[in-house]
Design an enzyme around this catalytic site. Structure first.
Site, PDB file in Angstrom:
ATOM      1  N   CYS A   2       0.823  -1.211   0.000  1.00  0.00           N
ATOM      2  CA  CYS A   2       0.000   0.000   0.000  1.00  0.00           C
ATOM      3  C   CYS A   2       0.854   1.257   0.000  1.00  0.00           C
ATOM      4  O   CYS A   2       1.967   1.267   0.514  1.00  0.00           O
ATOM      5  CB  CYS A   2      -0.883   0.021   1.235  1.00  0.00           C
ATOM      6  SG  CYS A   2      -1.914  -1.421   1.395  1.00  0.00           S
ATOM      7  N   ARG A  27       5.349   0.088  -5.997  1.00  0.00           N
ATOM      8  CA  ARG A  27       5.316  -0.703  -4.764  1.00  0.00           C
ATOM      9  C   ARG A  27       4.439  -1.936  -4.893  1.00  0.00           C
ATOM     10  O   ARG A  27       4.489  -2.826  -4.047  1.00  0.00           O
ATOM     11  CB  ARG A  27       4.794   0.162  -3.609  1.00  0.00           C
ATOM     12  CG  ARG A  27       5.710   1.309  -3.254  1.00  0.00           C
ATOM     13  CD  ARG A  27       5.014   2.290  -2.345  1.00  0.00           C
ATOM     14  NE  ARG A  27       4.757   1.753  -1.035  1.00  0.00           N
ATOM     15  CZ  ARG A  27       5.495   2.016   0.048  1.00  0.00           C
ATOM     16  NH1 ARG A  27       6.525   2.806  -0.055  1.00  0.00           N
ATOM     17  NH2 ARG A  27       5.195   1.504   1.212  1.00  0.00           N
ATOM     18  N   TRP A  73      -2.851  -2.750  -1.547  1.00  0.00           N
ATOM     19  CA  TRP A  73      -2.438  -4.134  -1.842  1.00  0.00           C
ATOM     20  C   TRP A  73      -3.213  -4.983  -0.845  1.00  0.00           C
ATOM     21  O   TRP A  73      -2.980  -4.917   0.357  1.00  0.00           O
ATOM     22  CB  TRP A  73      -0.927  -4.254  -1.635  1.00  0.00           C
ATOM     23  CG  TRP A  73      -0.332  -5.561  -2.086  1.00  0.00           C
ATOM     24  CD1 TRP A  73       0.114  -5.886  -3.335  1.00  0.00           C
ATOM     25  CD2 TRP A  73      -0.067  -6.715  -1.271  1.00  0.00           C
ATOM     26  NE1 TRP A  73       0.624  -7.160  -3.343  1.00  0.00           N
ATOM     27  CE2 TRP A  73       0.528  -7.694  -2.095  1.00  0.00           C
ATOM     28  CE3 TRP A  73      -0.288  -7.025   0.075  1.00  0.00           C
ATOM     29  CZ2 TRP A  73       0.912  -8.945  -1.628  1.00  0.00           C
ATOM     30  CZ3 TRP A  73       0.096  -8.276   0.532  1.00  0.00           C
ATOM     31  CH2 TRP A  73       0.690  -9.217  -0.317  1.00  0.00           C
ATOM     32  N   ASN A  99      -1.954   2.225   5.701  1.00  0.00           N
ATOM     33  CA  ASN A  99      -1.015   1.152   5.346  1.00  0.00           C
ATOM     34  C   ASN A  99      -0.779   0.313   6.591  1.00  0.00           C
ATOM     35  O   ASN A  99      -0.697   0.867   7.693  1.00  0.00           O
ATOM     36  CB  ASN A  99       0.348   1.722   4.925  1.00  0.00           C
ATOM     37  CG  ASN A  99       0.309   2.379   3.566  1.00  0.00           C
ATOM     38  OD1 ASN A  99      -0.731   2.424   2.924  1.00  0.00           O
ATOM     39  ND2 ASN A  99       1.433   2.906   3.134  1.00  0.00           N
ATOM     40  N   GLY A 100      -0.621  -0.987   6.430  1.00  0.00           N
ATOM     41  CA  GLY A 100      -0.339  -1.848   7.585  1.00  0.00           C
ATOM     42  C   GLY A 100      -1.531  -2.725   7.917  1.00  0.00           C
ATOM     43  O   GLY A 100      -2.470  -2.857   7.122  1.00  0.00           O
ATOM     44  N   GLU A 485      19.064 -17.106  -6.619  1.00  0.00           N
ATOM     45  CA  GLU A 485      18.616 -15.758  -6.986  1.00  0.00           C
ATOM     46  C   GLU A 485      18.192 -15.715  -8.462  1.00  0.00           C
ATOM     47  O   GLU A 485      17.182 -15.096  -8.813  1.00  0.00           O
ATOM     48  CB  GLU A 485      19.739 -14.751  -6.681  1.00  0.00           C
ATOM     49  CG  GLU A 485      19.508 -13.324  -7.127  1.00  0.00           C
ATOM     50  CD  GLU A 485      18.254 -12.666  -6.551  1.00  0.00           C
ATOM     51  OE1 GLU A 485      17.633 -13.229  -5.639  1.00  0.00           O
ATOM     52  OE2 GLU A 485      17.877 -11.597  -7.050  1.00  0.00           O
ATOM     53  N   LYS A 489      14.479 -14.690  -9.743  1.00  0.00           N
ATOM     54  CA  LYS A 489      14.272 -13.598 -10.692  1.00  0.00           C
ATOM     55  C   LYS A 489      13.385 -14.070 -11.839  1.00  0.00           C
ATOM     56  O   LYS A 489      12.458 -13.393 -12.240  1.00  0.00           O
ATOM     57  CB  LYS A 489      15.614 -13.180 -11.241  1.00  0.00           C
ATOM     58  CG  LYS A 489      16.222 -11.883 -11.174  1.00  0.00           C
ATOM     59  CD  LYS A 489      15.970 -10.785 -10.260  1.00  0.00           C
ATOM     60  CE  LYS A 489      15.098 -10.927  -9.096  1.00  0.00           C
ATOM     61  NZ  LYS A 489      15.610 -10.487  -7.838  1.00  0.00           N
ATOM     62  N   GLU A 492       9.655 -14.745 -10.676  1.00  0.00           N
ATOM     63  CA  GLU A 492       8.821 -13.614 -10.261  1.00  0.00           C
ATOM     64  C   GLU A 492       8.440 -12.694 -11.406  1.00  0.00           C
ATOM     65  O   GLU A 492       7.379 -12.089 -11.378  1.00  0.00           O
ATOM     66  CB  GLU A 492       9.438 -12.846  -9.094  1.00  0.00           C
ATOM     67  CG  GLU A 492      10.705 -12.110  -9.407  1.00  0.00           C
ATOM     68  CD  GLU A 492      11.331 -11.470  -8.173  1.00  0.00           C
ATOM     69  OE1 GLU A 492      10.616 -11.156  -7.223  1.00  0.00           O
ATOM     70  OE2 GLU A 492      12.563 -11.278  -8.193  1.00  0.00           O
ATOM     71  N   HIS A 508      20.286 -35.942  -6.569  1.00  0.00           N
ATOM     72  CA  HIS A 508      19.468 -36.491  -5.480  1.00  0.00           C
ATOM     73  C   HIS A 508      17.981 -36.189  -5.674  1.00  0.00           C
ATOM     74  O   HIS A 508      17.215 -36.264  -4.726  1.00  0.00           O
ATOM     75  CB  HIS A 508      19.954 -35.932  -4.133  1.00  0.00           C
ATOM     76  CG  HIS A 508      21.362 -36.318  -3.827  1.00  0.00           C
ATOM     77  ND1 HIS A 508      21.730 -37.584  -3.447  1.00  0.00           N
ATOM     78  CD2 HIS A 508      22.522 -35.601  -3.895  1.00  0.00           C
ATOM     79  CE1 HIS A 508      23.041 -37.635  -3.277  1.00  0.00           C
ATOM     80  NE2 HIS A 508      23.540 -36.442  -3.542  1.00  0.00           N
ATOM     81  N   LYS A 607       6.691  -4.186  -3.674  1.00  0.00           N
ATOM     82  CA  LYS A 607       8.093  -3.804  -3.491  1.00  0.00           C
ATOM     83  C   LYS A 607       8.496  -3.851  -2.030  1.00  0.00           C
ATOM     84  O   LYS A 607       9.610  -4.218  -1.697  1.00  0.00           O
ATOM     85  CB  LYS A 607       8.316  -2.392  -4.058  1.00  0.00           C
ATOM     86  CG  LYS A 607       9.755  -1.934  -4.042  1.00  0.00           C
ATOM     87  CD  LYS A 607      10.595  -2.754  -4.992  1.00  0.00           C
ATOM     88  CE  LYS A 607      12.074  -2.489  -4.855  1.00  0.00           C
ATOM     89  NZ  LYS A 607      12.870  -3.596  -5.421  1.00  0.00           N
TER      90      LYS A 607
END
Ligand code: F6R
Length: 612
Positions: A2, A27, A73, A99-100, A485, A489, A492, A508, A607
């Site tokens: 948010c 964000r 969000w 927000n939160g 990583e 990448k 996502e 394995h 973000k």
């Protein structure tokens, strides 16, 4: 996640807030809305989807004096028009953006329902604004006092902005655990969850602290804490240029940020290495030198890409400084009653400095007496403030949701920490510190050259594999977290399933996946395990898998095995993640673009993840 924007003053409140919301789009969000006062009534306009949809809904509105806006969000309730912010109080006298998360919202809601309140959304935010209305009605208090009293009943994290139709001269904001910044203008003021929305108007800012409430009018800012103690506003100057948050000539922020990495590393290193390359200078470590001489264990806590940087840090600190390191997902650390002693150092890594899991884990480590150290990019962020001591990466604002330059700059700080800890006690005398440091100072040139050399080839490889359903990424030693990583990448931003594995571990389990349709990216740049990686590569080819190998320039052997080789500039093994990660970022970038994905704002991602 948010985002909050607000403006009060004589300017064009609508366009300031709408363009501010657009600056917050990076964000990650699913709906947006604004509130303003017109003819003694509060008007709320909100819409699910992009800010451009809201744009069309508010086209005809003339907004003067004051406006607040929000990008949401979803946490409580679907991402639809009803749940979007702002939210009215039931009497429509007040509106809030938030927000939160209000953790005890259900208990509060129950009480309000019993007192006759009705709710139109599923959000915790609507509960909060009705609680404020309830206090205002029962205690006969003004807006500021009512917010103070209401917030003292709230458990959770928030930054909020509230307007009252009876007073169009002020916005009241409050914060706990989620950022709220006031931009101080000339007879006009701004509020936002990060400075991007008002950077072209002012660089003078006040970072509201936890449990503080501010009454913001065009000409004045009054701050008190939740217990009604007055606080003197402390105005700081932001050190960010507008171009840092704009795309410039790049097609996307992500591409800009990939290309910015060599420059970002220079900024990370600036002033931190002595001219004879013998010493690293990190103020946060210098100030705690006696503790560090006897530190027993280092625990690194982080999430996502920052966690991958932490894993690289484990190889660096154990290898260079010979101090045991554990790396944990912040969310797991938090809920497993971890063993921490007062001789331990806990390093929290976070680009945004706002990641809720990392922040809570850091607070736990602090409570248990560990020496806590933050590595953050965003100056003044909650993790940086809460740690109190640490190192900023100085990579500049990262707008693309997928972390790129923040990863390499975090790794750079971890290299500096490892070098510092080595020289403190010569913990590993076999490492040639001066040589390694010299190479670190030159690494940005190698990174630039590598990006320029490999981009065209990676575009061609991306064409061939853009429709793959799965990808495997393999690396050994310090290249293993780089493989993780690379896989993150790709998944996502292109939504292709990808897994990172230690190369030897492939046999394995994941080897069962290998066939002619399965591309594997293998990192084969480190001399100490090169032969072993060759064997893993042969195992893939023996099963008709497609192999893309990241190798040093002039590599001879892997070129004979792999379907494609991407040649990068050779460097010291400890520094190699700064270069090996570049082809992986570019590969995911080009594949995602070819698949038509929005690389800067991938679906469902945010973000800065401010909820646990
Ligand atoms: C991946 C990514 C996320 C973040 C994670 C932690 O590209 O961006 O995995 O790395 O959410 O964020 P910070 O570093 O802000 O704590």
């Amino acid at each position: 996640m948010c985002g909050i924007v607000g403006y009060i003053g004589p300017g064009d409140a609508k366009s300031i807030v709408i363009s501010g919301l657009k600056r917050l789009e990076y964000r990650g969000y699913d709906s947006s809305g604004i509130a303003f006062i017109d003819d003694d009534s509060i008007i709320i306009k909100k819409k699910s989807g992009k800010v451009s949809s809201l744009d069309s809904v508010v086209k005809k509105d003339k907004i003067e004096g004051l406006c607040i806006g929000h990008t949401r969000w979803a946490t409580h309730g679907l991402p639809n028009d009803l749940n979007a912010h702002p939210h009215f109080s039931m009497n429509k006298n007040l509106a809030v953006i938030h927000n939160g998360v209000i953790e005890n919202y259900l208990t509060i809601k129950e009480g309000l329902v019993n007192r006759g309140y009705k709710f139109v959304s599923e959000t915790d935010t609507e509960v909060l604004i009705n609680l404020i209305q309830d206090v205002q009605t029962n205690e006969k208090t003004g807006l500021f006092k009512s917010i103070q009293l209401a917030l003292s009943q709230v458990v959770g994290a928030y930054s909020i902005a509230v307007i009252d139709k009876k007073n169009s001269e002020k916005i009241v904001v409050a914060k706990k655990g989620s950022p709220l910044i006031i931009g101080v203008g000339n007879n006009e003021n701004f509020i936002a969850s990060d400075p991007a929305p008002f950077l072209n108007y002012t660089k003078n800012v006040i970072y509201l602290k936890d449990n503080e409430i501010a009454e913001v009018s065009a000409s004045e800012i009054k701050i008190k804490n939740i217990k009604n103690k007055s606080k003197r506003p402390y105005i700081e100057k932001l050190n960010i240029e507008l171009e840092a948050i704009e795309k410039g000539n790049y097609e996307t922020f992500m591409l800009k940020e990939i290309y910015e990495q060599p420059k970002a590393i220079v900024e990370t290193l600036r002033g931190r290495i002595s001219s004879d390359f013998k010493r690293t200078r990190l103020r946060g470590l210098n100030e705690n030198i006696d503790f560090l001489k006897n530190v027993k264990k280092i625990i690194i806590i982080a999430c996502g890409t920052s966690w991958h940087a932490g894993l690289v840090g484990e190889y660096l600190i154990e290898g260079i400084a010979r101090i045991p390191v554990e790396v944990e997902y912040a969310s797991e650390f938090l809920y497993r009653d971890p063993l921490i002693s007062t001789n331990d150092m806990v390093i929290a890594i976070s680009q945004s400095g706002e990641t809720a899991d990392t922040l809570s884990a850091l607070k736990l480590a602090k409570q248990r007496g560990a020496f806590v150290y933050g590595i953050c990019n965003v100056v003044g962020s909650s993790i940086a403030r809460s740690a109190g001591v640490g190192t900023y990466t100085h990579a500049g604002p990262e707008i693309g949701v997928a972390s790129t330059k923040s990863f390499t700059s975090q790794v750079t700080v971890l290299i500096l920490i490892a070098l510092y800890l080595n020289t403190l006690k010569e913990r590993n005398s076999s490492i040639k510190i001066t040589e390694l440091t010299k190479e670190l100072v030159q690494i940005s040139d190698k990174m630039s050259r590598t990006i320029d050399d490999i981009n065209d080839k990676i575009i061609k490889i991306s064409e061939l594999y853009k429709d793959a359903k799965n990808f495997l990424y393999l690396g050994r030693g310090i290249s293993f977290p780089v493989a993780l990583e690379g896989a993150l990448k790709l998944k996502e931003i292109s939504y292709i399933h990808a897994e990172g594995y230690p190369a030897a571990e492939m046999k394995h389990g994941p080897i069962a996946l290998i066939d002619k349709n399965m591309p594997t990216v293998i990192i084969a740049t480190n001399k100490s395990n090169y032969e072993k990686v060759l064997i893993n590569a042969e195992e893939i080819k023996a099963r008709s898998g497609k192999l893309i190998a990241i190798v040093n320039k002039n590599d001879k052997q892997m070129s004979k095995i792999a379907d494609h080789v991407i040649e990068i500039a050779e460097t010291n093994n400890f520094l190699s993640p700064l270069i090996t990660t570049l082809p992986l970022q570019l590969l995911s970038y080009h594949i995602a673009k070819m698949r038509g994905c929005n690389v800067d704002q991938p679906r469902n991602l945010a973000k800065s993840v401010t909820v646990e």
